[in-house]
Design a protein around this motif. Sequence first.
Motif, PDB file in Angstrom:
ATOM      1  N   THR A 317      43.087  26.442  31.855  1.00 42.91           N
ATOM      2  CA  THR A 317      42.868  26.978  33.202  1.00 42.91           C
ATOM      3  C   THR A 317      42.500  28.451  33.091  1.00 42.91           C
ATOM      4  O   THR A 317      43.119  29.196  32.335  1.00 42.91           O
ATOM      5  CB  THR A 317      44.139  26.818  34.052  1.00 42.91           C
ATOM      6  OG1 THR A 317      44.446  25.425  34.171  1.00 42.91           O
ATOM      7  CG2 THR A 317      43.947  27.403  35.451  1.00 42.91           C
ATOM      8  N   VAL A 318      41.497  28.840  33.851  1.00 41.45           N
ATOM      9  CA  VAL A 318      41.036  30.227  33.845  1.00 41.45           C
ATOM     10  C   VAL A 318      40.983  30.730  35.283  1.00 41.45           C
ATOM     11  O   VAL A 318      40.488  30.044  36.182  1.00 41.45           O
ATOM     12  CB  VAL A 318      39.641  30.358  33.195  1.00 41.45           C
ATOM     13  CG1 VAL A 318      39.054  31.744  33.432  1.00 41.45           C
ATOM     14  CG2 VAL A 318      39.731  30.065  31.704  1.00 41.45           C
ATOM     15  N   ARG A 319      41.516  31.916  35.482  1.00 41.61           N
ATOM     16  CA  ARG A 319      41.414  32.594  36.780  1.00 41.61           C
ATOM     17  C   ARG A 319      40.413  33.734  36.636  1.00 41.61           C
ATOM     18  O   ARG A 319      40.520  34.552  35.721  1.00 41.61           O
ATOM     19  CB  ARG A 319      42.775  33.124  37.212  1.00 41.61           C
ATOM     20  CG  ARG A 319      42.743  33.997  38.464  1.00 41.61           C
ATOM     21  CD  ARG A 319      44.137  34.183  39.006  1.00 41.61           C
ATOM     22  NE  ARG A 319      44.220  35.290  39.962  1.00 41.61           N
ATOM     23  CZ  ARG A 319      45.233  35.467  40.801  1.00 41.61           C
ATOM     24  NH1 ARG A 319      46.245  34.601  40.795  1.00 41.61           N
ATOM     25  NH2 ARG A 319      45.250  36.483  41.631  1.00 41.61           N
ATOM     26  N   VAL A 320      39.442  33.774  37.554  1.00 36.98           N
ATOM     27  CA  VAL A 320      38.414  34.812  37.540  1.00 36.98           C
ATOM     28  C   VAL A 320      38.614  35.695  38.765  1.00 36.98           C
ATOM     29  O   VAL A 320      38.641  35.188  39.895  1.00 36.98           O
ATOM     30  CB  VAL A 320      36.998  34.195  37.560  1.00 36.98           C
ATOM     31  CG1 VAL A 320      35.948  35.285  37.334  1.00 36.98           C
ATOM     32  CG2 VAL A 320      36.860  33.107  36.509  1.00 36.98           C
ATOM     33  N   GLU A 321      38.776  36.990  38.552  1.00 39.61           N
ATOM     34  CA  GLU A 321      38.898  37.944  39.660  1.00 39.61           C
ATOM     35  C   GLU A 321      37.618  38.767  39.701  1.00 39.61           C
ATOM     36  O   GLU A 321      37.374  39.614  38.841  1.00 39.61           O
ATOM     37  CB  GLU A 321      40.135  38.817  39.496  1.00 39.61           C
ATOM     38  CG  GLU A 321      41.415  38.001  39.581  1.00 39.61           C
ATOM     39  CD  GLU A 321      42.659  38.839  39.858  1.00 39.61           C
ATOM     40  OE1 GLU A 321      42.570  40.075  39.824  1.00 39.61           O
ATOM     41  OE2 GLU A 321      43.716  38.222  40.110  1.00 39.61           O
ATOM     42  N   ILE A 322      36.801  38.482  40.712  1.00 40.25           N
ATOM     43  CA  ILE A 322      35.428  38.991  40.773  1.00 40.25           C
ATOM     44  C   ILE A 322      35.382  40.223  41.667  1.00 40.25           C
ATOM     45  O   ILE A 322      35.000  40.161  42.835  1.00 40.25           O
ATOM     46  CB  ILE A 322      34.480  37.890  41.287  1.00 40.25           C
ATOM     47  CG1 ILE A 322      34.710  36.602  40.509  1.00 40.25           C
ATOM     48  CG2 ILE A 322      33.022  38.326  41.170  1.00 40.25           C
ATOM     49  CD1 ILE A 322      34.496  35.348  41.295  1.00 40.25           C
ATOM     50  N   GLY A 323      35.818  41.335  41.133  1.00 42.86           N
ATOM     51  CA  GLY A 323      35.696  42.583  41.847  1.00 42.86           C
ATOM     52  C   GLY A 323      36.818  42.850  42.831  1.00 42.86           C
ATOM     53  O   GLY A 323      37.720  42.036  43.036  1.00 42.86           O
ATOM     54  N   TYR A 324      36.727  44.026  43.467  1.00 46.22           N
ATOM     55  CA  TYR A 324      37.717  44.506  44.430  1.00 46.22           C
ATOM     56  C   TYR A 324      37.052  44.645  45.796  1.00 46.22           C
ATOM     57  O   TYR A 324      36.087  45.411  45.939  1.00 46.22           O
ATOM     58  CB  TYR A 324      38.269  45.859  43.991  1.00 46.22           C
ATOM     59  CG  TYR A 324      39.225  45.803  42.833  1.00 46.22           C
ATOM     60  CD1 TYR A 324      40.587  46.029  43.031  1.00 46.22           C
ATOM     61  CD2 TYR A 324      38.788  45.518  41.545  1.00 46.22           C
ATOM     62  CE1 TYR A 324      41.488  45.977  41.971  1.00 46.22           C
ATOM     63  CE2 TYR A 324      39.671  45.472  40.478  1.00 46.22           C
ATOM     64  CZ  TYR A 324      41.015  45.696  40.698  1.00 46.22           C
ATOM     65  OH  TYR A 324      41.894  45.647  39.660  1.00 46.22           O
ATOM     66  N   LEU A 325      37.579  43.943  46.775  1.00 47.04           N
ATOM     67  CA  LEU A 325      37.040  44.103  48.133  1.00 47.04           C
ATOM     68  C   LEU A 325      37.274  45.508  48.662  1.00 47.04           C
ATOM     69  O   LEU A 325      36.582  45.952  49.588  1.00 47.04           O
ATOM     70  CB  LEU A 325      37.673  43.082  49.088  1.00 47.04           C
ATOM     71  CG  LEU A 325      37.015  41.707  49.195  1.00 47.04           C
ATOM     72  CD1 LEU A 325      37.670  40.897  50.295  1.00 47.04           C
ATOM     73  CD2 LEU A 325      35.520  41.820  49.427  1.00 47.04           C
ATOM     74  N   THR A 326      38.250  46.209  48.118  1.00 48.04           N
ATOM     75  CA  THR A 326      38.548  47.567  48.555  1.00 48.04           C
ATOM     76  C   THR A 326      37.581  48.597  47.965  1.00 48.04           C
ATOM     77  O   THR A 326      37.650  49.770  48.323  1.00 48.04           O
ATOM     78  CB  THR A 326      39.987  47.936  48.180  1.00 48.04           C
ATOM     79  OG1 THR A 326      40.248  47.502  46.825  1.00 48.04           O
ATOM     80  CG2 THR A 326      40.984  47.247  49.104  1.00 48.04           C
ATOM     81  N   ASN A 327      36.714  48.148  47.065  1.00 46.87           N
ATOM     82  CA  ASN A 327      35.705  49.032  46.494  1.00 46.87           C
ATOM     83  C   ASN A 327      34.367  48.741  47.170  1.00 46.87           C
ATOM     84  O   ASN A 327      33.918  47.591  47.224  1.00 46.87           O
ATOM     85  CB  ASN A 327      35.590  48.803  44.988  1.00 46.87           C
ATOM     86  CG  ASN A 327      34.509  49.644  44.346  1.00 46.87           C
ATOM     87  OD1 ASN A 327      33.349  49.216  44.244  1.00 46.87           O
ATOM     88  ND2 ASN A 327      34.860  50.836  43.903  1.00 46.87           N
ATOM     89  N   LEU A 328      33.720  49.775  47.686  1.00 46.66           N
ATOM     90  CA  LEU A 328      32.491  49.584  48.462  1.00 46.66           C
ATOM     91  C   LEU A 328      31.402  48.896  47.651  1.00 46.66           C
ATOM     92  O   LEU A 328      30.730  47.972  48.139  1.00 46.66           O
ATOM     93  CB  LEU A 328      31.989  50.934  48.980  1.00 46.66           C
ATOM     94  CG  LEU A 328      30.721  50.891  49.851  1.00 46.66           C
ATOM     95  CD1 LEU A 328      30.948  50.025  51.078  1.00 46.66           C
ATOM     96  CD2 LEU A 328      30.311  52.309  50.257  1.00 46.66           C
TER      97      LEU A 328
END
Length: 390
Positions: A317-328
Amino acid sequence: MQPLRRGDTGPAVVEIHRMLSQFGLLGDATDGPADHFDQVVEHAVRAFQQQRGLITDGIVGPATYRALREAGWTLGDRMLALLISTPMSGDDVVALQEQLLELGYDTGRPSGVFDEQTERGLRAFQRDYCDISDGVCGPSTLRALRQLGARRVKGGRPHLLREQELLRQAGPRLRGKRIVIDAAHGGPNRGVTVAGVTEADLMWDLARRLEGRMAATGMEALLTRREDTCPTEAERAAFANAAGADLVLSLHVDANRSMHAQGLATFHFGNGSGITSTVGEALAGFIHRELTSRTAMLDLGTQARTWELLRLTRMPTVRVEIGYLTNLGDRRRLLDPAFRDVVAEGVLVGVKRLYLQGQDDQPTGTFTFSDVLARELAREDTAPAISRRS
């Protein structure tokens, strides 16, 4: 429970003090009262979280509290058995699973939860070495485990070898592979929300784009949720296990109090004691390299974690975190449908690379969705790959 953080006081903080002291993380360093969550306690919590593969934020939320409770058990402290309604969990269960695995008995991933597979592995061991095969780890079973301690399987952890052998047998084709796609949050839980943009909506859209591409290759893609539902992490893991998935891909975005935080990270199962999913780690690496190459996002690396979905699933199982919504900058990228297409293609190519195992591969970032389809079609007239469902 309500999360506990610096500045909190009360009986719950006393319990946290007691557990951290038990693990030698506080010592005599704190001069504050035992019911006060001060800076020293926060540092101790961070140290514990880092050891256990948790988010290192210094806050005692549900996951950290559960890990603190489970870390207090050692093998032999209590009888271990399968309880359907409230499964037993703890470091003692991890120790039992590891010992059985190293003796050649398949209990699945050492998740720390005493489940049906753990019971099957324990019963098999008891049939060979104990008078009674009752699926209960008590004094006689512990004696047998101690006596056989030297008779461990050599040449690598057996459960890792099984995982790698399943990958080898699966063959290079994508057709017939069963993949579970987990879009973060959903229903009333919108996840990270910034300027009206929600994690749940973005990841649902990305999951559907990935699902379509996987279906085109002949893969069977299953979603852990509907658009209007939000299963728990344990429920999502149970869905993947019941489906007999080959892989699980969990899609998320992140947030931070600093607007400067940005970038892409991938995660696989692994803890501080050296237990890891080697195939999960390989898949996380393939996906990570594809995405950082295609998107030019800041590279935050591939990391091992013990989050519930990673820990409770029986398959890589792999979790991908694609960027920060808090970063413009990251938010602008994520709002672009063309960018989400690029991410979906990169994830698919990462999966394809895993099954190719280095054979007939191409440089990172150059493999396209059309290339994947062409290779799948080119193999239509060849002998089918070995599959555990064939």
